[in-house]
Design an enzyme around this catalytic site. Structure first.
Site, PDB file in Angstrom:
ATOM      1  N   LYS A  69      45.407  54.122  81.780  1.00  0.00           N
ATOM      2  CA  LYS A  69      45.634  54.825  80.511  1.00  0.00           C
ATOM      3  C   LYS A  69      47.130  54.991  80.255  1.00  0.00           C
ATOM      4  CE  LYS A  69      41.234  57.278  80.781  1.00  0.00           C
ATOM      5  NZ  LYS A  69      40.515  58.516  81.123  1.00  0.00           N
ATOM      6  N   ASP A 129      40.105  63.344  73.956  1.00  0.00           N
ATOM      7  CA  ASP A 129      38.864  62.848  74.555  1.00  0.00           C
ATOM      8  C   ASP A 129      37.650  63.193  73.683  1.00  0.00           C
ATOM      9  OD1 ASP A 129      39.036  61.296  76.838  1.00  0.00           O
ATOM     10  OD2 ASP A 129      39.325  63.001  78.187  1.00  0.00           O
ATOM     11  N   GLN A 135      41.625  64.371  83.291  1.00  0.00           N
ATOM     12  CA  GLN A 135      40.767  63.333  83.865  1.00  0.00           C
ATOM     13  C   GLN A 135      39.586  63.980  84.599  1.00  0.00           C
ATOM     14  OE1 GLN A 135      41.116  59.936  83.464  1.00  0.00           O
ATOM     15  NE2 GLN A 135      39.161  59.761  84.531  1.00  0.00           N
TER      16      GLN A 135
END
Ligand code: NAP
Length: 294
Positions: free
Chosen positions: A53, A120, A97
């Site tokens: 990422k 997200d 994460q």
């Protein structure tokens, strides 16, 4: 032989497009977009995802602020860091994460992220907007990436029977909600307590599988000309990376299928970049990114 839905190539094209968009903003005198990435602990798979990422961010000109915390970081410490990032005008997006260590309440952490910075798309406010059809929320990266991939290949979704296997908050449920938007498709979501999985998969025009079990879906479980989206990522003992479906046999029968690797994975990362640039655009008074206009 099925059309292979090449997420890797499309993700590359999207990164190039985003790079030139970011360049244009920077030439106008704006700062670069920025994404804070928080990793707690040393899970090897998570470390790889975070590395990918950040690399993708760098490629398009998004500054990534990496915060790597030890496995035993107290929940309050993580919440304090997120609070600081929420208030930081120079941070556009915040990503924590997952999975988090067991002593940390994941839902509490997700809810602590400002919904406007929740790239997200997991915050209850963004989930609520997706489910009520409000278009100003942030769509979770994997469903958004799948949607963009299907549209790129001209896959018709209107009035289709969509079956989703796997009901997670990250993939299965938001994917279902996206297909339900504007009464686009008819959606069935299956999970581990589904009595007869085959009964549903056999009927699917579009089958999205997000479980994490190699070979869960075999060629005899799908109808001819189905479109198969394989989200699963499984590492076999011999080191090979495979999805949840029997790709080799299904590709002889399907109309289109995503490969693993090279299908949904790169599109998920591309969508993270899209969501981050979209938040950045809105912060400076521009409309949200057109690719999020689903
Ligand atoms: P998850 O949270 O573990 O969810 C898996 C879902 O599958 C759950 O709803 C579970 O049901 C259901 N399930 C378990 N066994 C099943 C069975 N035999 N038949 C039908 N459904 C079953 O996982 P996730 O985060 O959604 O991820 C799923 C897979 O996608 C994993 O392999 C993950 O690595 C991969 N993934 C890939 C990407 C990408 O970008 N390619 C992104 C995210 C995830 P219950 O809820 O009832 O347990």
């Amino acid at each position: 032989m099925a059309i292979i839905l090449d997420g890797k190539s499309l993700a590359k094209k999207i990164r190039q497009q985003l790079k030139s968009e970011v360049n244009q903003f920077v030439e106008k005198g704006l700062r670069n977009p920025s994404l804070a990435v928080i990793l707690v602990g040393n899970d090897p798979a998570s470390e790889v995802y975070v590395k990918n990422k950040r690399k993708a961010c760098e490629e398009v000109g998004i500054n990534s602020l990496y915060i790597h915390l030890s496995e035993d970081t107290p929940e309050e410490e993580l919440l304090r860091i997120i609070d600081k990032l929420n208030k930081d005008e120079d941070v556009d997006g915040i990503l924590v994460q997952l999975p988090l260590p067991k002593h940390i309440d994941t839902q509490k952490v997700i809810t602590s992220i400002s919904p406007e910075k929740d790239v997200d798309g997991f915050h209850p406010e963004n989930v609520g907007k997706l489910s009520t059809g409000m278009k100003d929320g942030i769509i979770p990266c994997t469903p958004l990436g799948i949607w963009i991939l299907l549209k790129e290949y001209g896959i018709e979704t209107f009035k289709k029977d969509v079956v989703i296997v796997g009901a997670s908050n990250i993939v299965g449920k938001p994917m279902g909600l996206l297909f339900l938007r504007n009464e686009e498709a008819t959606v069935t979501i299956c999970h581990k307590n589904t009595k007869d999985l085959r009964k549903y998969t056999e009927e699917a025009d579009i089958l999205v599988v997000a479980v994490g079990k190699p070979n869960l879906i075999t060629a005899d479980m799908v109808k001819r000309d189905v479109v198969v989206v394989d989200v699963g990522i499984n590492r076999l003992e011999d080191g090979r990376l495979v999805g949840d479906t029997d790709f080799e046999n299904i590709k002889e029968k399907a109309f289109a299928i995503t490969p693993v690797p090279g299908g949904v994975g790169p599109m998920t990362v591309a969508s993270l970049l899209i969501n981050t640039v979209s938040v950045y655009r809105q912060k400076f008074g521009y409309p949200k990114h057109p690719l999020t206009d689903v």
